[in-house]
Design a protein around this motif. Structure first.
Motif, PDB file in Angstrom:
ATOM      1  N   VAL A 506      74.019 -47.952  53.311  1.00 13.34           N
ATOM      2  CA  VAL A 506      73.962 -46.669  53.667  1.00 13.34           C
ATOM      3  C   VAL A 506      72.613 -46.201  53.835  1.00 13.34           C
ATOM      4  O   VAL A 506      71.964 -45.868  52.748  1.00 13.34           O
ATOM      5  CB  VAL A 506      75.029 -45.691  52.767  1.00 13.34           C
ATOM      6  N   TRP A 507      72.158 -45.949  55.000  1.00 15.33           N
ATOM      7  CA  TRP A 507      70.666 -45.742  55.184  1.00 15.33           C
ATOM      8  C   TRP A 507      70.632 -44.616  56.495  1.00 15.33           C
ATOM      9  O   TRP A 507      70.594 -45.088  57.550  1.00 15.33           O
ATOM     10  CB  TRP A 507      70.003 -46.932  55.601  1.00 15.33           C
ATOM     11  N   SER A 508      70.827 -43.166  56.114  1.00 19.06           N
ATOM     12  CA  SER A 508      70.730 -42.360  57.133  1.00 19.06           C
ATOM     13  C   SER A 508      69.247 -41.726  56.943  1.00 19.06           C
ATOM     14  O   SER A 508      68.667 -41.546  55.755  1.00 19.06           O
ATOM     15  CB  SER A 508      71.706 -41.178  56.783  1.00 19.06           C
ATOM     16  N   TRP A 509      68.712 -41.499  57.702  1.00 15.42           N
ATOM     17  CA  TRP A 509      67.348 -40.718  58.282  1.00 15.42           C
ATOM     18  C   TRP A 509      67.235 -39.487  57.554  1.00 15.42           C
ATOM     19  O   TRP A 509      65.963 -39.097  57.004  1.00 15.42           O
ATOM     20  CB  TRP A 509      66.800 -40.459  59.573  1.00 15.42           C
ATOM     21  N   THR A 510      68.397 -38.640  57.177  1.00 13.93           N
ATOM     22  CA  THR A 510      68.190 -37.416  56.693  1.00 13.93           C
ATOM     23  C   THR A 510      69.386 -37.202  55.957  1.00 13.93           C
ATOM     24  O   THR A 510      70.142 -37.914  55.635  1.00 13.93           O
ATOM     25  CB  THR A 510      68.113 -36.166  57.924  1.00 13.93           C
ATOM     26  N   ASP A 511      69.461 -35.808  55.537  1.00 13.98           N
ATOM     27  CA  ASP A 511      70.651 -35.627  54.585  1.00 13.98           C
ATOM     28  C   ASP A 511      71.970 -35.675  55.341  1.00 13.98           C
ATOM     29  O   ASP A 511      71.970 -35.126  56.539  1.00 13.98           O
ATOM     30  CB  ASP A 511      70.435 -34.309  54.055  1.00 13.98           C
ATOM     31  N   ALA A 512      72.988 -36.209  54.613  1.00 16.07           N
ATOM     32  CA  ALA A 512      74.226 -36.384  55.370  1.00 16.07           C
ATOM     33  C   ALA A 512      75.159 -36.596  54.634  1.00 16.07           C
ATOM     34  O   ALA A 512      75.137 -37.278  53.536  1.00 16.07           O
ATOM     35  CB  ALA A 512      74.183 -37.650  56.485  1.00 16.07           C
ATOM     36  N   ILE A 513      76.438 -35.956  54.880  1.00 16.66           N
ATOM     37  CA  ILE A 513      77.726 -36.353  54.120  1.00 16.66           C
ATOM     38  C   ILE A 513      78.382 -36.995  55.026  1.00 16.66           C
ATOM     39  O   ILE A 513      78.751 -36.557  56.050  1.00 16.66           O
ATOM     40  CB  ILE A 513      78.479 -35.121  53.473  1.00 16.66           C
ATOM     41  N   LEU A 514      79.096 -38.242  54.662  1.00 13.18           N
ATOM     42  CA  LEU A 514      79.964 -38.991  55.512  1.00 13.18           C
ATOM     43  C   LEU A 514      81.290 -39.177  54.936  1.00 13.18           C
ATOM     44  O   LEU A 514      81.569 -39.462  53.579  1.00 13.18           O
ATOM     45  CB  LEU A 514      79.183 -40.463  55.629  1.00 13.18           C
ATOM     46  N   PHE A 591      68.081 -33.277  63.472  1.00 11.57           N
ATOM     47  CA  PHE A 591      67.381 -33.170  62.119  1.00 11.57           C
ATOM     48  C   PHE A 591      66.255 -34.000  62.259  1.00 11.57           C
ATOM     49  O   PHE A 591      66.638 -35.189  61.883  1.00 11.57           O
ATOM     50  CB  PHE A 591      68.227 -33.469  60.782  1.00 11.57           C
ATOM     51  N   ASP A 592      65.023 -33.332  62.387  1.00 12.87           N
ATOM     52  CA  ASP A 592      63.939 -34.239  62.352  1.00 12.87           C
ATOM     53  C   ASP A 592      63.238 -34.353  61.143  1.00 12.87           C
ATOM     54  O   ASP A 592      62.950 -33.348  60.426  1.00 12.87           O
ATOM     55  CB  ASP A 592      62.793 -33.658  63.296  1.00 12.87           C
ATOM     56  N   ARG A 593      62.768 -35.652  60.798  1.00 15.24           N
ATOM     57  CA  ARG A 593      62.030 -35.876  59.576  1.00 15.24           C
ATOM     58  C   ARG A 593      60.449 -35.164  60.116  1.00 15.24           C
ATOM     59  O   ARG A 593      59.874 -35.403  61.050  1.00 15.24           O
ATOM     60  CB  ARG A 593      61.953 -37.155  59.370  1.00 15.24           C
ATOM     61  N   SER A 594      59.890 -34.616  58.734  1.00 10.30           N
ATOM     62  CA  SER A 594      58.794 -33.629  59.019  1.00 10.30           C
ATOM     63  C   SER A 594      57.570 -34.256  58.599  1.00 10.30           C
ATOM     64  O   SER A 594      56.837 -33.801  57.780  1.00 10.30           O
ATOM     65  CB  SER A 594      59.050 -32.521  58.129  1.00 10.30           C
ATOM     66  N   LYS A 602      61.413 -32.187  53.644  1.00  9.29           N
ATOM     67  CA  LYS A 602      61.112 -33.323  54.243  1.00  9.29           C
ATOM     68  C   LYS A 602      61.838 -33.589  55.686  1.00  9.29           C
ATOM     69  O   LYS A 602      61.919 -34.448  56.309  1.00  9.29           O
ATOM     70  CB  LYS A 602      61.737 -34.677  53.422  1.00  9.29           C
ATOM     71  N   ALA A 603      62.325 -32.505  56.286  1.00  6.63           N
ATOM     72  CA  ALA A 603      62.981 -32.367  57.569  1.00  6.63           C
ATOM     73  C   ALA A 603      63.354 -30.987  57.821  1.00  6.63           C
ATOM     74  O   ALA A 603      63.161 -29.936  57.303  1.00  6.63           O
ATOM     75  CB  ALA A 603      64.405 -32.882  57.320  1.00  6.63           C
ATOM     76  N   PHE A 604      63.279 -30.902  59.139  1.00  4.05           N
ATOM     77  CA  PHE A 604      63.580 -29.510  59.702  1.00  4.05           C
ATOM     78  C   PHE A 604      64.626 -29.543  61.051  1.00  4.05           C
ATOM     79  O   PHE A 604      65.037 -30.695  61.800  1.00  4.05           O
ATOM     80  CB  PHE A 604      62.460 -28.782  60.149  1.00  4.05           C
ATOM     81  N   VAL A 605      65.183 -28.558  61.409  1.00  2.00           N
ATOM     82  CA  VAL A 605      66.120 -28.569  62.559  1.00  2.00           C
ATOM     83  C   VAL A 605      65.216 -28.256  63.815  1.00  2.00           C
ATOM     84  O   VAL A 605      64.505 -27.435  63.833  1.00  2.00           O
ATOM     85  CB  VAL A 605      67.324 -27.288  62.573  1.00  2.00           C
ATOM     86  N   ASN A 606      65.504 -28.997  65.020  1.00  2.00           N
ATOM     87  CA  ASN A 606      64.615 -29.087  65.970  1.00  2.00           C
ATOM     88  C   ASN A 606      65.846 -29.082  67.299  1.00  2.00           C
ATOM     89  O   ASN A 606      66.451 -29.859  67.595  1.00  2.00           O
ATOM     90  CB  ASN A 606      63.941 -30.240  66.234  1.00  2.00           C
TER      91      ASN A 606
END
Length: 709
Positions: A506-514, A591-594, A602-606
């Motif tokens: 499980v390797w998501s680039w950003t915060d995620a609930i799956l 959701f971009d890594r910052s 470590k991320a923001f909404v773009n």
């Protein structure tokens, strides 16, 4: 494009007697569903070469989740003044049975691939990888194909399923002046590959691939391709049974098939019997298929997952499953039994359902190689994907979960994954790790979940016309939403004699609930049983989110991101990615890594790809009527960020904001004291375009929001 050269070669060894493995025999096996139900003869191991990150050495050690899985080769060979990067080199009798590739960087896929057979210095075939793997030079579609066909060609997943057998050795190389030998991934051409191959025991007689063999089998190759593509109708349904019945809540219906034989086809359709409470999505998850063979329960799965459609009707056609627009679901797995089979449909939904069941029993002569079919399902419910990750941190925060653990002797033949992703970002950077017969290091170590399922680059486009791989729905790949991925195996089935463990990172680039739900398919000899009452609690679950059996099938299915991320704000700071992105007139939310922005998490909404006049509506909720208080928002400034203004609940909110800057950073804007509604509130962002004539983009970036009342 370079012309493909087919060069006949002399074998270095004379094969006495009839070959046990030929291209003809492999092609026949590929389109024989019956062959899957018999333990292979001659026996073989199914192994894999791939470009996985070589820093991954052992579980629990640094680098186990490292993600530079590109341009990693066995070695570089200098030959006649050229560099050939060696992807594959196997000594002994074998056959390449599945070859996947994709590319990135400069001049992607424009090099020369060569396949050397049995130690010859002259390649049996050479050409560009696009020609050889997906361009149809060796075989027609779907044996040679790329997915999804609705996306740009060079960024697709390229798949070759034409078998390439060899008696002594096979080596595959790639020549390109643009591939870097050091610091791959930082410029140059990037090469990603997964190659599955069979390793036969010493002494197995194999007819080696060459131009003569390819031409000799040309008609059969064409016939097999037509059958796999569905041009030749595959129909095993003979005299069978058909039953339509309304199942009340908690009720089940069973059919018994006495005597020796096999299920050749099973079809199910779930309908509304006229209940106001009926919910088709929930019914596809909560109506369960159970099948016992010779008195042992081997299949337990929600019907939607079993047929590869998840909990939404997602039409597709593969060699083993078909789902129609009208909701009819069909399985073509051959399921043998010696004394009898029992098929049960169980309604675990909280409402009545109408089920239509059709079963075909076909003839089968049981012998000592015959195996029972099995299927098991589980859900990792509200799985926290481990926060923002980066390659520089070697994937810190990633972890492995278990698809299935099998004990005994059998073959693994595929899986289907249904998930709901809460993030506006890719969820599946993780690699498959398959351990066979107690291996300490997996013999199958992949390069990404989408690569395992045959596509590439996280793409959301559907593909539903390939016999072995399918993405009936990919809407949750790059945005919050729902995804279904399928991979079925024929020649690339995996035999095991003692055990098989399939783990997926499980390797998501950003915060995620799956909500992450795999169903797995396999055959086992009758003395070998996977489950005790279909409970997965015997397996180690580091996440604490694993559900199986009735506990999982009765959970409410998720159809809206708010069910996983409720967008409720309280006093204090909230990350902006926790709000509800309700509507946008154009562009994409991600959701971009910052990197370089120093954001709070470590991320923001773009919001990118929008133009002047476009709008983005973001909703959030409060539990009580909040009185006046201070609202502060952290915005992103940088070279690509433009001008915008904001409305709060339809009223102007602050001044026009200009995000343009030569440097990149987060700036906090104090909007003074405001009043929020009880319940739903919304921000409306109105794009005002670039800040100056030299600026091409007008991104809107938001990091966080602070409420202090």
């Amino acid at each position: 494009m370079k012309r493909v050269l087919f060069l006949s070669i002399l074998s270095l060894v004379t094969l006495y007697g009839r070959c046990q493995v030929t291209m003809e025999s492999l092609l026949k096996e590929m389109v024989s569903a019956e062959s899957l139900a018999k333990f292979p003869s001659p026996e073989f191991k199914l192994l894999q070469f791939s470009s996985y990150d070589r820093m991954s050495i052992a579980a629990g050690e640094p680098g186990w989740f490292a993600n530079f899985d590109l341009s990693n080769f066995l070695r570089v060979e200098k030959r006649e003044g050229r560099r050939e990067f060696v992807l594959f080199d196997h000594r002994g009798a074998g056959a390449v049975v599945r070859f996947w590739m994709t590319f990135a960087g400069i001049h992607p896929g424009e090099g020369v691939m060569r396949i050397y057979i049995d130690g010859s210095e002259i390649p049996a075939v050479q050409g560009s990888p696009f020609e050889l793997i997906s361009g149809g030079k060796l075989a027609p579609d779907p044996l040679s194909s790329s997915v999804s066909k609705s996306y740009r060609y060079d960024r697709r997943g390229h798949n070759l399923y034409l078998p390439i057998p060899y008696s002594l050795n096979c080596k595959i190389t790639y020549e390109s002046e643009f591939v870097k030998e050091e610091n791959a991934g930082f410029g140059g051409e990037n090469v990603y590959y997964n190659i599955n191959y069979r390793e036969y025991p010493a002494g197995t007689k194999v007819e080696s691939f060459c131009d003569k063999v390819l031409k000799k089998n040309s008609e059969q190759i064409k016939s097999v391709a037509q059958k796999l593509a569905g041009a030749v109708e595959r129909q095993v349904f003979t005299a069978g049974l058909s039953k339509s019945k309304v199942l009340e809540r908690g009720e089940c219906y069973s059919e018994s098939l006495p005597g020796e034989g096999a299920i050749g086809q099973i079809s199910i359709k779930v309908e509304n019997p006229g209940s106001e409470d009926f919910n088709l999505n929930q019914a596809l998850r909560s109506v369960v298929l159970e099948i016992s063979f010779d008195g042992v329960k081997r299949v337990w799965s929600p019907v939607g997952d079993f047929f590869g459609t998840g909990y939404k009707i997602s039409p597709h056609r593969t060699f083993f499953t078909q789902v129609s627009e009208d909701g009819s679901m069909t399985s073509l797995w051959v399921m043998p039994f010696r004394e009898g089979a029992d098929v049960t449909i169980r309604n675990l939904a909280g409402f009545p359902v109408k089920m239509i069941l059709e079963i075909s029993k076909i003839e089968w002569k049981w012998n000592d190689r015959s195996m029972h079919f099995g299927a098991s399902w589980r859900e990792y419910h509200r799985l926290d994907a481990g926060g923002v990750k980066s390659n520089a941190d070697l994937g810190e925060g990633a972890f492995d979960i278990n698809y299935v653990t099998l004990k005994g002797k059998g073959i693994y033949v595929g899986d289907a994954l249904t998930l709901f992703n809460s993030a506006y970002a890719w969820w599946g950077e993780g690699d498959e790790k398959i351990y066979v017969d107690g291996e300490s290091f997996p013999s199958h170590f992949g390069t990404g979940t989408e690569d395992y399922y045959g596509y590439a680059w996280c793409r959301p486009e559907k593909f539903t016309d390939h016999p072995f791989i399918s993405q009936p729905d990919g809407s949750g790949n790059l945005e919050a939403g729902y995804t279904v991925n399928l991979r079925y195996r024929s020649l690339d089935k995996i035999p095991f004699k003692e055990s098989l463990v399939l783990n997926m990172e499980v390797w998501s680039w950003t915060d995620a609930i799956l909500n992450y739900s795999p169903v797995t398919f396999y055959y086992q000899l009758p003395d070998h049983i996977l489950y005790k009452k279909y409970s997965s609690r015997e397996f180690t679950d580091p996440t604490g989110s694993l559900l199986s059996g009735e506990e999982g099938a009765t959970k409410k299915v998720v159809t809206d991101r708010l069910e996983l991320v409720p967008a409720i704000v309280r006093e204090g700071r909230s990350e902006f990615d926790q709000l509800d992105f309700h509507y946008r007139s154009a562009g994409r939310v991600s959701f971009d890594r910052s990197v370089g922005f120093n954001t709070s998490n470590k991320a923001f909404v773009n919001w990118s790809g929008a133009s002047a006049g476009d709008t983005l509506v973001v909703r959030f909720y409060t539990n009580e009527n909040l009185k006046e208080g201070a609202i502060k928002i952290g915005f992103i400034k940088g070279a690509n960020f433009g001008r915008f203004r904001i409305l709060l609940n339809g009223k102007p909110f602050g001044d026009t904001f200009d995000g343009s800057s030569d440097t990149q950073f987060v700036t906090e804007v104090d909007f003074g004291r405001q009043t929020l509604n009880k319940g739903e509130n919304q921000f409306t962002f109105i794009n005002l375009g670039p800040s100056h004539s030299g600026q091409k983009n007008s991104f809107v970036g938001i990091d966080y929001i602070d409420f202090n009342f």
